[in-house]
Scaffold this active site. Structure first.
Site, mmCIF file in Angstrom:
data_model
loop_
_atom_site.group_PDB
_atom_site.id
_atom_site.type_symbol
_atom_site.label_atom_id
_atom_site.label_comp_id
_atom_site.label_asym_id
_atom_site.label_seq_id
_atom_site.Cartn_x
_atom_site.Cartn_y
_atom_site.Cartn_z
ATOM 1 C CG ASP A 114 -7.775 7.003 8.785
ATOM 2 O OD1 ASP A 114 -8.655 7.185 7.930
ATOM 3 O OD2 ASP A 114 -6.608 6.693 8.502
ATOM 4 C CG HIS A 121 -5.165 0.194 1.487
ATOM 5 N ND1 HIS A 121 -3.956 0.667 1.032
ATOM 6 C CD2 HIS A 121 -5.167 0.376 2.841
ATOM 7 C CE1 HIS A 121 -3.243 1.125 2.053
ATOM 8 N NE2 HIS A 121 -3.955 0.950 3.158
ATOM 9 C CD GLU A 187 -2.969 5.521 4.616
ATOM 10 O OE1 GLU A 187 -2.307 4.501 4.861
ATOM 11 O OE2 GLU A 187 -3.924 5.909 5.319
ATOM 12 C CD GLU A 189 -7.577 7.708 4.637
ATOM 13 O OE1 GLU A 189 -8.545 7.898 5.411
ATOM 14 O OE2 GLU A 189 -6.479 7.234 5.017
ATOM 15 C CG ASP A 221 -4.157 9.116 7.340
ATOM 16 O OD1 ASP A 221 -3.728 9.909 8.183
ATOM 17 O OD2 ASP A 221 -4.230 7.884 7.527
ATOM 18 N NE ARG A 225 2.253 3.976 4.042
ATOM 19 C CZ ARG A 225 0.951 3.822 4.240
ATOM 20 N NH1 ARG A 225 0.511 3.332 5.387
ATOM 21 N NH2 ARG A 225 0.083 4.158 3.302
ATOM 22 C CD GLN A 228 1.365 2.872 9.435
ATOM 23 O OE1 GLN A 228 1.695 3.571 8.484
ATOM 24 N NE2 GLN A 228 0.232 2.207 9.457
ATOM 25 C CE LYS A 241 -1.610 5.611 9.006
ATOM 26 N NZ LYS A 241 -2.122 5.610 7.631
ATOM 27 C CB THR A 245 -5.095 14.304 8.896
ATOM 28 O OG1 THR A 245 -4.487 13.267 9.673
ATOM 29 C CG2 THR A 245 -6.150 13.716 7.975
ATOM 30 C CD GLU A 347 -2.582 0.212 -1.711
ATOM 31 O OE1 GLU A 347 -3.362 -0.648 -2.154
ATOM 32 O OE2 GLU A 347 -2.961 1.333 -1.309
#
Length: 399
Positions: A114, A121, A187, A189, A221, A225, A228, A241, A245, A347
């Site tokens: 990834d 971002h 996420e 992607e 993904d 948080r 992480q 993570k 996925t 975000e």
């Protein structure tokens, strides 16, 4: 004159004959899983239509391993079968209604990488977590940053995602605790599926991207948080993570995306020679949409990505790392310059400080149990058509 299929394709369909994405399906009423292509509201059984046993398998890998010349040959033959009326009596029995089949993971994942290739971002994350420093790390504009993910937890769209548990340590806490993630995120992607491999000790240049990459799919993904944030120093993402996925069930072949190719953003400083685009513009004009419980929350533009998939592949192999059929790599979160173009909840809610407002008065900063996320995308296709990628969907189950 626009090429037309004798298979009915509704107006506005994302699966015209100019697309023909590949997937793996189980026929209605059971039967062995096999490879098909989407056309309108139907799926064509390629093993039956082409009489080739390479498609009577539960993954695309054997076909992808045959290489670019074979990919082109099969695509041309399928287009002929679906556009020449004289082929209809022979081919029509191999068509299945898409609503009646079960779509599976389209390829066996060999390795998963990834990346982190959206400048918008990366800068947003930097501003949130390093407010007194430069938003981008010093290496960011010199190489496509990435990490090696967990291939065994790549799942097909529709697979429920169980809220992960792990260690968490808020800044104000004296010690870490263990429990379900409280800051579960998405996420949005784009993923790239490798068809043909390379030898250990060799590298794949930017110009050879289309010789190795078979096609493109959508990716979510999922990211815990809080897990992480506590684990990532000094080696990067791990349990925050690796729990899941999600990928879309359809893989759009590169050949269908020729009209979607665009020049990437201007780069400064100029990349090192092995990362220079040359004549190979592999930016892609994909318009993505992210929905939370059916409500549109973001429209990330893939064309804004700083590093292209060709550069990502070149960097991934420049040290001599080999490719294998079924290798899979994702773009990293796709975010644009505008607030409504951000491809993650962290975000969109600016770290939870500005919750997203939902219809009916609800708000979200991060995902709650029962929430469903869907990501879709379209691209310009040949002859003014629209190429669709289907969607990748996942619902959160309690931990």
């Amino acid at each position: 004159m626009t090429l037309q299929s004798w298979v009915p394709v509704p107006a506005g369909s994302h699966f015209p004959v100019q697309n023909l994405p590949y997937g793996v399906f189980e026929p209605s009423g059971g039967g062995a899983a096999r490879v098909g292509v989407a056309i309108g509201e139907h799926v064509l059984d390629l093993a039956a239509a082409l009489g080739d046993e390479v498609f009577a398998r539960p993954s695309l890998n054997a076909f992808m391993a045959q290489g670019r010349e074979r990919w082109h040959e099969v695509r041309a033959r399928v287009v002929e079968l679906l556009t020449v009326e004289a082929n209809r009596p022979e081919v029509e029995p191999a068509l299945h209604r898409a609503a009646d089949v079960r779509l599976l993971l389209p390829f066996e994942v060999a390795d998963y990488v990834d990346f982190y290739s959206s400048e918008h971002h990366a800068a947003n994350i930097g501003r949130m977590f390093r407010p007194d420093s430069e938003p981008l790390t010093p290496n960011w504009k010199h190489l496509p940053i990435g990490y090696h993910g967990r291939a065994g937890t790549v799942v097909v769209s529709g697979t429920p995602v169980v809220r992960p548990s792990g260690q968490r340590k808020p800044p104000q806490a004296d010690a870490p605790s263990f429990g379900p993630s409280q800051r579960l995120d998405i996420e949005a992607e784009v993923g790239f599926v490798v068809g043909t491999g390379s030898e250990l000790g060799t590298s794949v240049g930017v110009a050879d991207f289309a010789e190795h990459v078979f096609g493109v799919c959508l990716v979510n993904d999922w990211s815990a948080r809080d897990i992480q944030a506590w684990e990532y120093v000094p080696l990067g993402p791990f349990l925050g993570k690796s729990f899941a996925t999600s990928v879309s069930p359809w893989v759009v072949p590169l050949e269908a995306l020729e009209d979607a190719r665009v020049a990437p953003p201007e780069r400064a400083p100029e990349p090192l020679p092995y990362l220079r685009d040359g004549e190979q513009d592999w930016g892609l004009d994909l318009a993505m949409e992210v929905r939370l419980n059916g409500h549109l929350v973001s429209r990330p533009p893939f064309a804004s990505m700083y590093w292209t998939p060709a550069q990502q592949l070149a960097h991934m192999t420049v040290n001599g790392a080999s490719l294998r059929t079924g290798d899979f790599y994702a773009s990293g979160t796709v975010s644009g310059p505008e607030p409504e173009q951000r491809g993650s909840l962290i975000e969109l809610s600016w770290g939870g400080r500005e919750p997203i407002e939902l219809p009916g008065g609800g708000t979200r900063s991060f995902l709650e149990d029962g929430d469903e996320i869907s990501i879709s995308a379209t691209a310009p296709g040949a002859e003014g058509t629209t190429i669709g990628f289907g969607e990748v969907v996942g619902r959160i189950l309690p931990g």
